[in-house]
Design an enzyme around this catalytic site. Structure first.
Site, PDB file in Angstrom:
ATOM      1  N   ASP A 296      38.887  26.725  40.994  1.00  0.00           N
ATOM      2  CA  ASP A 296      37.939  27.774  40.610  1.00  0.00           C
ATOM      3  C   ASP A 296      38.161  28.250  39.184  1.00  0.00           C
ATOM      4  O   ASP A 296      39.193  27.996  38.578  1.00  0.00           O
ATOM      5  CB  ASP A 296      38.146  28.991  41.520  1.00  0.00           C
ATOM      6  CG  ASP A 296      37.460  28.822  42.862  1.00  0.00           C
ATOM      7  OD1 ASP A 296      36.476  28.090  42.917  1.00  0.00           O
ATOM      8  OD2 ASP A 296      37.932  29.433  43.833  1.00  0.00           O
TER       9      ASP A 296
ATOM     10  N   LYS B  42      33.004  29.359  39.458  1.00  0.00           N
ATOM     11  CA  LYS B  42      31.813  30.169  39.709  1.00  0.00           C
ATOM     12  C   LYS B  42      31.822  31.388  38.822  1.00  0.00           C
ATOM     13  O   LYS B  42      32.846  32.022  38.659  1.00  0.00           O
ATOM     14  CB  LYS B  42      31.828  30.670  41.149  1.00  0.00           C
ATOM     15  CG  LYS B  42      31.602  29.622  42.166  1.00  0.00           C
ATOM     16  CD  LYS B  42      31.521  30.308  43.509  1.00  0.00           C
ATOM     17  CE  LYS B  42      32.108  29.440  44.573  1.00  0.00           C
ATOM     18  NZ  LYS B  42      32.944  30.136  45.498  1.00  0.00           N
TER      19      LYS B  42
ATOM     20  N   MET C  45      35.646  42.524  42.309  1.00  0.00           N
ATOM     21  CA  MET C  45      34.278  42.182  41.895  1.00  0.00           C
ATOM     22  C   MET C  45      33.416  43.436  41.725  1.00  0.00           C
ATOM     23  O   MET C  45      32.233  43.436  42.084  1.00  0.00           O
ATOM     24  CB  MET C  45      33.633  41.242  42.937  1.00  0.00           C
ATOM     25  CG  MET C  45      34.411  39.957  43.112  1.00  0.00           C
ATOM     26  SD  MET C  45      33.773  38.907  44.425  1.00  0.00           S
ATOM     27  CE  MET C  45      34.428  39.698  45.877  1.00  0.00           C
TER      28      MET C  45
HETATM   29  N1  SAH Z   1      41.121  35.376  46.438  1.00  0.00           N
HETATM   30  C1  SAH Z   1      41.288  36.233  45.288  1.00  0.00           C
HETATM   31  C2  SAH Z   1      40.060  37.092  45.034  1.00  0.00           C
HETATM   32  C3  SAH Z   1      38.806  36.295  44.724  1.00  0.00           C
HETATM   33  S1  SAH Z   1      37.414  37.287  44.378  1.00  0.00           S
HETATM   34  C4  SAH Z   1      42.562  37.074  45.460  1.00  0.00           C
HETATM   35  O1  SAH Z   1      43.155  37.078  46.541  1.00  0.00           O
HETATM   36  O2  SAH Z   1      42.996  37.686  44.483  1.00  0.00           O
HETATM   37  C5  SAH Z   1      37.482  37.398  42.631  1.00  0.00           C
HETATM   38  C6  SAH Z   1      37.833  38.809  42.195  1.00  0.00           C
HETATM   39  O3  SAH Z   1      39.229  39.009  42.327  1.00  0.00           O
HETATM   40  C7  SAH Z   1      37.551  39.085  40.726  1.00  0.00           C
HETATM   41  O4  SAH Z   1      36.206  39.446  40.523  1.00  0.00           O
HETATM   42  C8  SAH Z   1      38.484  40.248  40.463  1.00  0.00           C
HETATM   43  O5  SAH Z   1      37.964  41.446  40.950  1.00  0.00           O
HETATM   44  C9  SAH Z   1      39.680  39.873  41.305  1.00  0.00           C
HETATM   45  N2  SAH Z   1      40.730  39.188  40.552  1.00  0.00           N
HETATM   46  C10 SAH Z   1      41.278  37.980  40.848  1.00  0.00           C
HETATM   47  N3  SAH Z   1      42.280  37.686  39.985  1.00  0.00           N
HETATM   48  C11 SAH Z   1      42.358  38.718  39.131  1.00  0.00           C
HETATM   49  C12 SAH Z   1      43.199  39.025  38.026  1.00  0.00           C
HETATM   50  N4  SAH Z   1      44.170  38.196  37.617  1.00  0.00           N
HETATM   51  N5  SAH Z   1      43.005  40.195  37.382  1.00  0.00           N
HETATM   52  C13 SAH Z   1      42.070  41.058  37.777  1.00  0.00           C
HETATM   53  N6  SAH Z   1      41.231  40.822  38.813  1.00  0.00           N
HETATM   54  C14 SAH Z   1      41.380  39.676  39.491  1.00  0.00           C
END
Ligand code: SAH
Length: 254
Positions: A35, A57, A172
Site C-alpha cells: 500500500d 490507494k 482518516m
Molecule cells: N491499518 C492501519 C490503518 C490504515 S487506515 C493501522 O493499523 O495503522 C489509514 C489511516 O491510518 C491514515 O489515513 C491515517 O489516519 C492512519 N495512519 C497510518 N499510518 C500513519 C502514520 N504513520 N502517521 C499518521 N497516521 C497514520
C-alpha cells in the site's frame, strides 16, 4: 511448496517497527503487494526475484479496486507463489484486511495473518502520547473519520463518544476535522479538551500539533496539517510535550 498468502502488518512506518515474523515474510516473498502508506524502504528487503506490486490507494481515488487486489493475491498464490500482502499498521485495523482474508477463504487459498503495530496506538506512542493514563483516560476508542456523505448513515455515534471520558483516536479524519470537532462540541464535549494531530507517526518526518477542540481547526490550517495523520482527543494529549522523546531517539546498538 504450495502457494500461500501472508497478510502482514508493516507497523506505523519506521521500518524497525515491523515484527520479526513480518520481516521474515518479506525476505522470502515471491510476490509483494503493498500500500501507499508502507515505508518503501521495507521493499528493499525482498529477494531479487520478488515481483513488487503497488496497489497504493489515495483516500479519494482507488488506482486498483479492492476486488482486483483480492484477485491478485488469490491468483498468485494459486500459481504456487509465496505472496506477501504488506499493509500499514495492523492488517485488520481499517485496512480491509478482513475482506482480503474472506476472499482467500472463499477461494480456498491458504493464508496467515501477521499482526502489526497499529498507528492508532503505536503511532501515538511514538509521538509522546500514551493512549491511556490513570489520571486522564481509562479507555480508548478508535474510529474512522471518513464520514459517509449522508449524515443519516454515518456509522459513528458521535454523541456516545462525546459523553465518554476515554481517549478518542480518529484515523482518516483530516478532511473532516471541522465536522468532527463540531459534532463533539455540539454533544457536550468541553471546548477546551486537548486535541493532538500526529502526521507521519514514527517516520523521520513525524510532526505533531496540539490545540483544543475549539482551536484545532484554525491551528491545523495555520500549521498546514496534511494526511496521513492521527487525530487524538482527550486529556492524554496534555502529556505530549513532557513525554516527547523524539530528540533522544537512537540505535540501541550504538
Ligand atoms: N491499518 C492501519 C490503518 C490504515 S487506515 C493501522 O493499523 O495503522 C489509514 C489511516 O491510518 C491514515 O489515513 C491515517 O489516519 C492512519 N495512519 C497510518 N499510518 C500513519 C502514520 N504513520 N502517521 C499518521 N497516521 C497514520
Amino acid at each position: 511448496m504450495k502457494g500461500k498468502v501472508w497478510l502482514v502488518g508493516a507497523g506505523p512506518g519506521d521500518i524497525s517497527l515491523i515484527t520479526v515474523k513480518g520481516m521474515e515474510c518479506i525476505k522470502h516473498a515471491d510476490v509483494l503487494v503493498y500500500d501507499r502508506l508502507v515505508n518503501p524502504e521495507l521493499l528493499t528487503f525482498a529477494p531479487k526475484h520478488c515481483e513488487l506490486i503497488d496497489v497504493g490507494k489515495k483516500s479519494d481515488h482507488h488506482p486498483i479496486p479492492q476486488d482486483q487486489i483480492n484477485q491478485i493475491l488469490a491468483d498468485h498464490a494459486k500459481a504456487g507463489k509465496k505472496v506477501v500482502r504488506l499493509k500499514s499498521g495492523d492488517p485488520y485495523v481499517f485496512g480491509r484486511g478482513g475482506e482480503e482474508a474472506q476472499l482467500l477463504v472463499e477461494q480456498q487459498v491458504p493464508f496467515e495473518v501477521v499482526p502489526g503495530v497499529t498507528s492508532a496506538i503505536g503511532g501515538l506512542t511514538c509521538a509522546g502520547i500514551p493512549v491511556t493514563h490513570r489520571d486522564h483516560a481509562s479507555s480508548f476508542h478508535v474510529v474512522t473519520g471518513h464520514l459517509r456523505a449522508d449524515k443519516e448513515t454515518d456509522p459513528i455515534n458521535w454523541k456516545a463518544l462525546a459523553e465518554l471520558d476515554g481517549t478518542i483516536v480518529i484515523l482518516m479524519g483530516v478532511a473532516n476535522l471541522a465536522n468532527i470537532t463540531q459534532e463533539l462540541m455540539q454533544y457536550g464535549k468541553p471546548a477546551d479538551t486537548p486535541v493532538g494531530i500526529v502526521m507521519w507517526a514514527s517516520r523521520d518526518k513525524q510532526r505533531v500539533v496540539t490545540a483544543t477542540l475549539e482551536t484545532i481547526v484554525d491551528v491545523a490550517k495555520a500549521e498546514d496539517v496534511k494526511p496521513p495523520a492521527l487525530i487524538v482527543i482527550g486529556g492524554v494529549v496534555s502529556l505530549q510535550q513532557m513525554l516527547d522523546f523524539s530528540a533522544f531517539i537512537s540505535d540501541p546498538a550504538q
